[in-house]
Design a protein around this motif. Structure first.
Motif, short mmCIF file in Angstrom:
data_model
loop_
_atom_site.label_atom_id
_atom_site.label_comp_id
_atom_site.label_asym_id
_atom_site.label_seq_id
_atom_site.Cartn_x
_atom_site.Cartn_y
_atom_site.Cartn_z
N ALA A 601 0.84 -1.20 0.00
CA ALA A 601 0.00 0.00 0.00
C ALA A 601 0.87 1.25 0.00
O ALA A 601 0.56 2.25 -0.67
CB ALA A 601 -0.92 -0.01 1.21
N ALA A 602 1.98 1.18 0.76
CA ALA A 602 2.86 2.34 0.81
C ALA A 602 3.46 2.63 -0.56
O ALA A 602 3.57 3.78 -0.98
CB ALA A 602 3.97 2.12 1.84
N ALA A 605 0.85 4.32 -2.59
CA ALA A 605 0.65 5.71 -2.18
C ALA A 605 1.82 6.57 -2.63
O ALA A 605 1.65 7.70 -3.10
CB ALA A 605 0.48 5.78 -0.67
N THR A 606 3.02 6.02 -2.49
CA THR A 606 4.21 6.80 -2.85
C THR A 606 4.20 7.12 -4.34
O THR A 606 4.70 8.17 -4.77
CB THR A 606 5.48 6.03 -2.48
N THR A 608 1.94 8.10 -6.04
CA THR A 608 1.17 9.30 -6.36
C THR A 608 1.99 10.57 -6.15
O THR A 608 1.64 11.62 -6.66
CB THR A 608 -0.09 9.40 -5.47
N GLN A 609 3.06 10.45 -5.38
CA GLN A 609 3.87 11.66 -5.12
C GLN A 609 4.89 11.83 -6.24
O GLN A 609 6.06 11.58 -6.08
CB GLN A 609 4.57 11.53 -3.76
N GLN B 226 -0.82 16.87 -1.49
CA GLN B 226 0.37 16.41 -2.18
C GLN B 226 1.51 17.41 -2.21
O GLN B 226 2.66 17.04 -2.38
CB GLN B 226 0.00 15.98 -3.61
N ASP B 230 6.83 17.97 -0.81
CA ASP B 230 7.74 18.69 -1.70
C ASP B 230 8.13 20.03 -1.11
O ASP B 230 9.30 20.44 -1.12
CB ASP B 230 7.07 18.90 -3.08
N VAL B 284 -3.61 7.41 4.61
CA VAL B 284 -2.66 7.70 3.53
C VAL B 284 -1.40 8.37 4.09
O VAL B 284 -0.28 8.05 3.69
CB VAL B 284 -3.33 8.60 2.46
N LEU B 287 0.75 5.71 5.60
CA LEU B 287 1.30 4.80 4.58
C LEU B 287 2.43 5.49 3.82
O LEU B 287 3.46 4.88 3.52
CB LEU B 287 0.20 4.38 3.61
N LEU B 288 2.23 6.76 3.50
CA LEU B 288 3.26 7.48 2.75
C LEU B 288 4.55 7.60 3.57
O LEU B 288 5.65 7.55 3.02
CB LEU B 288 2.76 8.87 2.37
N LEU B 290 5.64 5.52 5.66
CA LEU B 290 6.15 4.21 6.08
C LEU B 290 7.59 3.95 5.65
O LEU B 290 8.43 3.55 6.45
CB LEU B 290 5.22 3.12 5.55
N ARG B 291 7.89 4.17 4.39
CA ARG B 291 9.23 3.79 3.91
C ARG B 291 10.02 5.01 3.51
O ARG B 291 10.92 4.94 2.66
CB ARG B 291 9.09 2.81 2.75
N ARG B 297 10.41 14.92 4.56
CA ARG B 297 9.23 14.36 3.89
C ARG B 297 8.45 13.49 4.86
O ARG B 297 7.23 13.52 4.90
CB ARG B 297 9.66 13.54 2.67
N TYR B 301 4.54 13.85 5.89
CA TYR B 301 3.51 12.82 5.84
C TYR B 301 2.90 12.61 7.21
O TYR B 301 1.69 12.44 7.36
CB TYR B 301 4.09 11.51 5.32
#
Lengths: 634, 484
Positions: A601-602, A605-606, A608-609, B226, B230, B284, B287-288, B290-291, B297, B301
């Motif tokens: 899922a990550a 989601a990523t 989309t960036q 979004q 950035d 979201v 999740l964004l 997470l990694r 950044r 998130y």
């Protein structure tokens, strides 16, 4: 006066903290002063408080010193209060008094060990926990101390942790006692659910009102409590850890695995005797377990060669007597025996430690012999301890054990009485076997030495294998005091009558007169048999060892009736098998799906960036459209 | 205008004066520390003025010209805004010491932004809302693009400018639509209309959706989020801190006035939209993060997720949830200031590149034990571990959500929190891991300029732990938000 009571466990606790945080920075002498001194102060406080207690006996039989509220959640309210009555005073005296002597001995015994400070810190922590156990007026507190002593036992059995076998022994002790503790925890749950309190006095008051004698729940609770007691006190079927626990330093064996911790089960049953009285079945089990354990352990001790293991089985057997007494409703003799046993068994263990050091860390009695000339003082201690153990008239053990057997008979528990009587015979046989082989007979260590130093190049006048006695006061004083206590301890009158009931003896019947003399006869018979078998005709045991059937029985006894083997087959093997089957842990695999899913899922989601302005604006615009749709079109 | 009204407006007036003074100071004599001191002094005076009102006055609501009202909620918001601004200013001073070009204007920009935030806190009219939001956003465009030699900074500035303008347009379009229906620009009338919105009022509903979109952009709620990573990444670290804290705080006070202060609970139609935004933001956002290996950044998130949590209070009517909002905002501000503060100090004085990659922080404990301890505590607070302020904030929001039986929102919060533990602890484990000699980021020793920043961090740490252990005073203070 009574307000000084908390100091009893505060002193060892402070000692523990100083030693634990000063580890490696304190010299051996300083560590000894702190470690022994703290228990000494504790013992002095006990004496002071105890004198005050006995001179101003409270009307209710107990002083309660509330300290603070431990936790209060809703209606669950645990007061931290200390309770001093005859029973806890007896236990306090044993723990701090005998504990102090053992600490003093240990400060001599452990000299030169790398972990000197660490050892004393654990010992102090143990004393504090044990005091907690006996002072708490609430079962939760008792449980707290119960687990605390279990932890210290673990730490001290595995004290010489560099040898993996010691670590294994420590784990075994910890795990097996944990089985019992789990039963006990369940018992506490039941009690709390039924009565909404864990205060011991409250429980003793409420339980007989709520439960009829023999009620199923009462039996369940008592049996579960018995499970806890059995685990801690190394009784059947959770007895297998005690012999392995001998891996710890000898003062540990004396303090924890003879005088105090292992008797906690006896204390627990005495403390909650009202709950046990509600269940005749559980009482039968208490006595039955005690009787069977004392016999099994007695036979096992006959075949051991390790001096400490003999004493360990003897401890198991003596605690069996205490259980037997409690099963017969004779609580006072049980606690009496607990105390005298603490005296003479501590004496025996400390003496055996002295023997072991004199023999250069040799524990096999068949490599000793003729030692009475070499270390006469230790021999005297060992002999007195053994006489007390075998209930020789007018030693401390005589009074307590005779009392147990006599009351077992008078209360009509003839089978318990018979088992105890035969146990007395066994005790004498294996105890004097230890004495005869170790201190008399041929000096076998000379042969070992001759083998070791075949050419006799020995410039030192006496060989490395030559036993050498200790000559310092910190060695002699504890032994001497314990020796005196082992002899005269039987004359101490315990203030137990306000706490523990008398055994139910029907109509002042004292039974036939010869009953009182039978234990002595049994012991003497054992002494004679032992003398014949192990000193006079050593060829008889050797011949028995060659016969097929007798050799098989001997092997069975030597391996403690194969319980270790049985438990390995019943519990360990299936567990290892299941672990092997589930080597790849499929549950872990299932749980692993969660992070995997999240990672996926990550990534989505990523993606989309993108960093592209147009894309961002488009997404926001789409979001706006969606929002309008949700709100306006619903 | 009466003297009472002037007195009530004093914090804004002082802030304005300090901006003018800073501008004049720059014109007369360019000196970094001096200009910084002027702004900091002005903001301190403004803070004293608010606190004086809070302590001595009877905390009355003072309407000023129908455009603004200085009430207890506004004062609470202003205290948070000013305290956070002061923290950011302290970081700026340490950070921009190493900047090669003109350093002083950054104080001007921050001062202007803060004035905008203060205006928002007092706004009771859409005109004030407009002025405040633009006053808050536009200086930050310049702030993001402050180191204009860098392509990345310019890119971030332009992104922020365009998207922010689009969001403002959506917001005002929405305002216009609602105005067309109710004929008033007063925020309380708008709030009333939002409460009473029904299916036969398409103008109000569409207007509400557009307002939510505009405000959601400023608060970076999904799917208007979004820009956040950035822009956070390209801005200088203290400006990132400002964007994450003051800029959102000011907007959120207005959001409370619009969506929470109505006399009746919000219309279920609009509630659905808010719940959707909150759930999406929480999930979201986490999740964004997470990694993510870039700390800026990652925090961007995580701030998305955090404002998702905060949005829960909008779905819960009643004063208790306002209290929860106050507690949450205060704990979030302290913690964010702490995290960004450590990042700013590790990057100070400004060099070629900010310390923002997780590798820059690998083994930081062995080089900067005190800063690392603070960062660790702050990250744990963001994760909401008990005994930290973050736990108290999260607890307040959860209890508000549970009280209103908003199980979807509470469930999302729990899932998102569970995920967040992973990425916060990932940083913590990097902080303490061993690092090969020579490969670590070389950081300058603490100079005198940084010592103020260090002091600020220590204070933030103490406040954070104090709130975590003894939150009762904050609970009481947050009651101010309910007095409007």
């Amino acid at each position: 006066m009574i307000s000084y009571l908390p100091l009893v466990f505060v002193f060892p606790l402070i000692g523990f903290l100083i030693l634990a945080f000063g580890r490696g920075r304190l010299s051996e002498n300083l560590a000894a002063i702190v470690g022994v001194g703290s228990v000494g102060l504790s013992a002095a406080t006990t004496a002071y408080v105890g004198y005050d207690f006995l001179t101003h006996l409270p009307a209710s039989g107990a002083y309660v010193v509330p300290l603070w509220t431990w936790m209060s959640v809703g209606t669950f309210n645990v007061e931290f209060a200390l309770k001093l009555d005859g029973l806890s005073l007896t236990m306090l005296s044993v723990i701090t008094g005998v504990g102090f002597l053992i600490h003093l001995f240990a400060s001599w015994y452990m000299r030169g060990d790398d972990g000197y400070g660490r050892f004393l810190s654990y010992m102090n922590l143990f004393v504090a926990s044990m005091l907690f156990l006996v002072l708490g007026d609430d079962l939760l507190f008792l449980y707290f101390g119960w687990e605390g002593v279990g932890l210290c036992s673990y730490l001290l059995i595995g004290f010489w942790y560099k040898d993996a076998a010691n670590g294994a022994a420590a784990r075994k002790a910890f795990v097996i006692t944990r089985v019992g503790d789990t039963f006990m925890a369940i018992a506490l749950f039941i009690l709390y659910r039924e009565f909404g309190t864990l205060n011991i006095d409250e429980l003793q008051r409420l339980a007989p009102q709520a439960w009829a004698v023999g009620a199923p729940l009462a039996t369940a609770t008592a049996m579960l409590l018995l499970g806890g007691a059995v685990g801690k006190s190394a009784q059947l079927p959770l007895q297998t850890w005690l012999p392995d626990a001998m891996a710890g330093p000898t003062p540990v064996s004396a303090l924890i695995h003879a005088a105090t911790m292992v008797t906690a089960g006896v204390y627990l049953i005495a403390r909650t005797h009202v709950l046990f009285e509600l269940s005749p079945v559980a009482m039968q089990w208490v006595g039955g377990i005690g009787a069977v354990t004392l016999l099994l352990a007695g036979f096992t001790a006959l075949m051991q060669t390790d001096i400490k293991k003999i004493l360990a089985y003897s401890t198991m057997s003596q605690i069996g007597y205490m259980f037997l007494a409690e099963g017969a409703g004779a609580y006072q003799p049980a606690v009496f025996h607990l105390m005298t046993h603490a005296f003479f068994k501590a004496l025996l263990f400390l003496s055996s430690g002295s023997v072991i050091l004199a023999m250069h860390h040799e524990q096999d009695i068949f490599k000793m012999g003729g030692l009475y000339k070499k270390i006469p003082f230790v021999f005297a201690c060992m002999l007195i301890g053994t006489l007390a153990l075998t209930a020789f008239p007018f030693t401390s053990g005589y009074f307590s054990k005779d009392e147990i057997l006599h009351q077992a008979y008078l209360t009509g528990h003839y089978e318990l009485w018979a088992a105890g009587l035969f146990g007395a015979f066994l005790t004498a046989v294996y105890s004097f076997r230890l004495i005869f082989i170790t201190f008399f007979g041929p000096e076998r260590w000379r042969q070992a030495q001759a083998h070791g130093h075949g050419h006799g190049h020995d410039d030192h006048g006496h060989g490395a294998g030559e036993p050498h006695g200790a000559h310092t006061l910190d060695h002699h004083i504890p032994l001497a005091i314990l020796l005196v206590l082992a002899v005269v301890g039987g004359y101490i009158h315990l203030p137990l009558s306000a706490v523990l009931p008398e055994a139910h003896i029907a109509g002042g019947d004292h039974g036939p007169a010869y009953i009182a003399h039978l234990p002595f006869v049994a012991s003497m018979a054992g002494l004679v048999v032992s003398w014949l078998l192990f000193l006079q005709f050593p060829q008889v045991p050797a011949a028995l060892a060659r016969g097929a059937a007798t050799a098989w029985i001997g092997k069975l006894w030597k391996n403690a009736w194969g319980f270790d083997w049985l438990y390995d087959a019943l519990f360990k093997a299936p567990f290892v098998w299941a672990a092997r089957i589930n080597r790849n842990d499929f549950i872990d695999g299932l749980i692993g799906l969660i992070p995997a899913g999240l990672r996926g899922a990550a990534s989505l989601a990523t993606a989309t960036q993108t960093g592209g302005l147009r894309w961002y604006a488009a997404v926001a615009g789409a979001g706006l459209c969606l929002l309008i749709a949700v709100v306006a079109l619903h | 205008m009466t003297s009472v009204q002037l007195w009530a407006l004093l914090p804004l007036l002082i802030a304005t004066a300090s901006i003018v003074a800073t501008m004049l100071a720059i014109a007369v004599y360019r000196h970094h520390r001096f200009c910084a001191s002027v702004t900091v002094g002005g903001m301190n005076l403004a803070l004293i003025a608010v606190v004086y009102d809070l302590i001595t006055g009877d905390n009355l609501a003072v309407p000023v010209t129908g455009l603004m009202t200085v009430d207890a909620a506004a004062r609470f918001g202003m205290v948070l805004i000013l305290v956070t601004t002061l923290g950011v200013l302290t970081l700026c001073h340490a950070y921009f010491e190493g900047y090669k070009r003109n350093r002083e204007e950054i104080y001007l920009l921050i001062g202007l932004g803060t004035l905008g935030a203060l205006t928002l806190a007092c706004a009771t009219h859409t005109a004030t809302l407009l002025v405040g939001i633009e006053l808050l956003s536009l200086p930050m465009v310049a702030g993001v693009a402050y180191s204009m030699d860098e392509r990345r900074a310019i890119e971030g500035g332009i992104k922020y400018l365009i998207l922010s303008a689009a969001a403002s347009a959506a917001l005002f379009f929405g305002v216009a639509l609602i105005y067309a229906h109710i004929g008033s620009l007063d925020l309380s009338a708008m709030s009333q209309a939002l409460s009473a919105a029904s299916l036969d009022q398409p103008l109000v509903l569409a207007g509400a959706a557009m307002m939510i979109a505009g405000l959601g952009f400023k608060l970076s709620l999904v799917p208007f989020h979004q820009w956040t990573p950035d822009v956070y990444e390209s801005a200088p670290t203290p400006i990132t801190a400002y964007l994450a804290t003051v800029s959102k705080l000011g907007v959120f006070v207005v959001v409370l006035r619009l969506f929470h202060y109505g006399s009746s609970p919000i219309s279920p139609l609009i509630l659905t939209a808010l719940v959707g935004l909150a759930v999406a933001s929480m999930l979201v956002g986490s999740l964004l993060a997470l990694r993510q290996n870039n700390l800026k950044r990652l925090l961007a998130y995580s701030s998305i997720a955090h404002f998702g949590y905060l949005t829960i209070v909008l779905a819960v009517p009643g004063d208790e949830s306002l209290r929860a909002a106050g507690v949450y905002l205060a704990t979030y501000l302290v913690t964010s200031l702490g995290v960004f503060g450590v990042m700013a100090l590790v990057s100070s004085p400004m060099g070629e590149r900010d310390a923002e990659h997780i590798d820059d922080y690998r083994g930081l404990f062995w080089r900067r034990p005190y800063l690392t301890s603070i960062l660790t505590a702050m990250l744990l607070s963001l994760a909401g571990i008990p005994l930290t302020a973050g736990f108290i904030g999260k607890f307040a929001v959860i209890s508000a959500g549970v009280g209103a039986a908003q199980w979807l929102l509470v469930g999302s919060l729990i899932v998102s929190s569970a995920i967040s533990i992973y990425y916060y602890l990932r940083i913590v484990s990097a902080l303490f891991s061993a690092v090969a000699a020579g490969s670590e980021r070389v950081s300058e020793p603490m100079g005198w300029a940084q010592s103020f920043g260090g002091l600020m961090l220590v204070v933030a740490m103490i406040v954070m732990l104090w709130l975590g252990v003894y939150p009762q005073p904050l609970y009481l203070l947050s009651g101010q938000l309910a007095q409007h």
